[in-house]
Scaffold this motif. Structure first.
Motif, PDB file in Angstrom:
ATOM      1  N   VAL A 125       0.862  -1.179   0.000  1.00  0.00           N
ATOM      2  CA  VAL A 125       0.000   0.000   0.000  1.00  0.00           C
ATOM      3  C   VAL A 125       0.901   1.231   0.000  1.00  0.00           C
ATOM      4  O   VAL A 125       1.668   1.449   0.943  1.00  0.00           O
ATOM      5  N   ASN A 158      -2.894   4.439  -2.652  1.00  0.00           N
ATOM      6  CA  ASN A 158      -3.979   4.844  -1.762  1.00  0.00           C
ATOM      7  C   ASN A 158      -4.009   6.361  -1.558  1.00  0.00           C
ATOM      8  O   ASN A 158      -3.036   7.060  -1.820  1.00  0.00           O
ATOM      9  N   THR A 187      -6.868   3.725  -5.027  1.00  0.00           N
ATOM     10  CA  THR A 187      -7.922   3.528  -4.034  1.00  0.00           C
ATOM     11  C   THR A 187      -8.093   4.760  -3.151  1.00  0.00           C
ATOM     12  O   THR A 187      -7.197   5.600  -3.026  1.00  0.00           O
ATOM     13  N   ALA A 190      -8.165   2.628   0.935  1.00  0.00           N
ATOM     14  CA  ALA A 190      -7.662   1.269   0.661  1.00  0.00           C
ATOM     15  C   ALA A 190      -8.787   0.285   0.375  1.00  0.00           C
ATOM     16  O   ALA A 190      -8.663  -0.908   0.649  1.00  0.00           O
TER      17      ALA A 190
END
Length: 305
Positions: A125, A158, A187, A190
């Motif tokens: 991420v 993210n 995103t 997330a």
């Protein structure tokens, strides 16, 4: 075999949010996930959030990094999950933001249960805003941030809601140039469909648009070697030193001539290490690296005779 997903990413990037979303989706699918969480401090802040999700098998690794001195503890915690829960479908491992992804993956690949776990890959991420501001990080922290991105099998860009469309395009292009093999998903919070993650990690895709960039394959993989005969120690070490630099780590139990039990063998950064093993372990070796499918150890004809 049980699928394993390793969640990587810098501090505050959104790993725990991704973990909680994934747990919820797996439960909706009727699957039973288990979680191993690595928290850098002594208090299990993020683990408490997982406990709020209900009956989820959970193991914690506190006050340490999964990739350093915590490697043996990680192995023990995974062994505990497997022994205590026979109906696990998926294991989700969230590393601390201070973990190097290659070493974290190394901690998961244990010869003790290599034939029971199917490691699907590293999902990193990446905080999209921090990527744009990465030059403001200290050199050491920036290097770790970039390494987490470079070794990802799948990238989650993210917090794109904090960026303009032009900045989003800059982030996507920058990430894809830095890691040419990892698909990229943009995103907010997330949130991503887990079935989409499964699909991307199972089937290579062609580049489609700015939101999703995929490439040529997965950068890191593992291979399990088994031994039917004892090997000559010197010949085995010569073989190890002849391997390409894309072999990063090896660990396992190697049967050596003159020893009644397989020896514990470890290799990292060009260095080999042998340790005596007092319990007879299955003779097998896990190799971690890039482009390792064709690697095999073949004893010389003289050795076979």
């Amino acid at each position: 075999m049980i699928d394993v997903y390793l969640l990587s990413g810098f501090l505050g990037s959104g790993k725990t949010s991704l973990l909680l979303h994934t747990i919820g989706q797996l439960k909706e699918q009727g699957k039973k996930p288990a979680v191993l969480m690595n928290e850098f401090g002594a208090l299990p802040f993020d683990s408490n959030a997982v406990e709020g999700e209900g009956d989820i098998p959970l193991k914690e690794l506190l006050e340490g990094c999964i990739c350093c001195t915590g490697s043996e503890k990680t192995e023990a915690q995974l062994q505990g999950l497997l022994e205590e829960n026979e109906d696990i479908d998926v294991i989700l491992i969230e590393t601390t933001g201070a973990a190097h992804p290659v070493e974290a993956l190394d901690a998961v690949y244990s010869p003790l249960f290599a034939d029971r776990l199917n490691v699907k890959g590293i999902i990193t991420v990446a905080d999209a805003k921090r990527w744009l501001e990465r030059e403001g990080l200290t050199p050491q922290i920036r290097a770790l941030f970039m390494e987490q991105i470079r070794h990802a099998h799948l990238l989650i860009a993210n917090k794109v809601d904090l960026l303009t469309e032009e900045e989003i395009a800059t982030v996507t292009m920058g990430l894809s140039n830095f890691n040419e093999t990892a698909p990229i998903i943009q995103t907010v919070g997330a949130k991503v469909d887990f079935s989409f993650i499964e699909k991307l990690l199972n089937t290579p895709k062609r580049r489609t648009n700015a939101s999703i960039v995929s490439g040529k394959g997965l950068p890191l993989s593992s291979k399990l070697l088994t031994f039917t005969e004892s090997v000559d120690k010197e010949e085995f070490e010569n073989w190890v030193q002849s391997l390409p630099s894309t072999v990063y780590r090896m660990k396992g139990y190697v049967p050596v001539k003159g020893s009644s039990k397989p020896l514990l063998f470890q290799y990292a950064y060009g260095m080999v290490n042998w340790l005596p093993e007092y319990v007879k372990m299955d003779p097998r070796l896990v190799i971690i690296g890039e482009g390792i499918d064709g690697i095999e150890f073949v004893a010389s004809d003289e050795d076979l005779s």
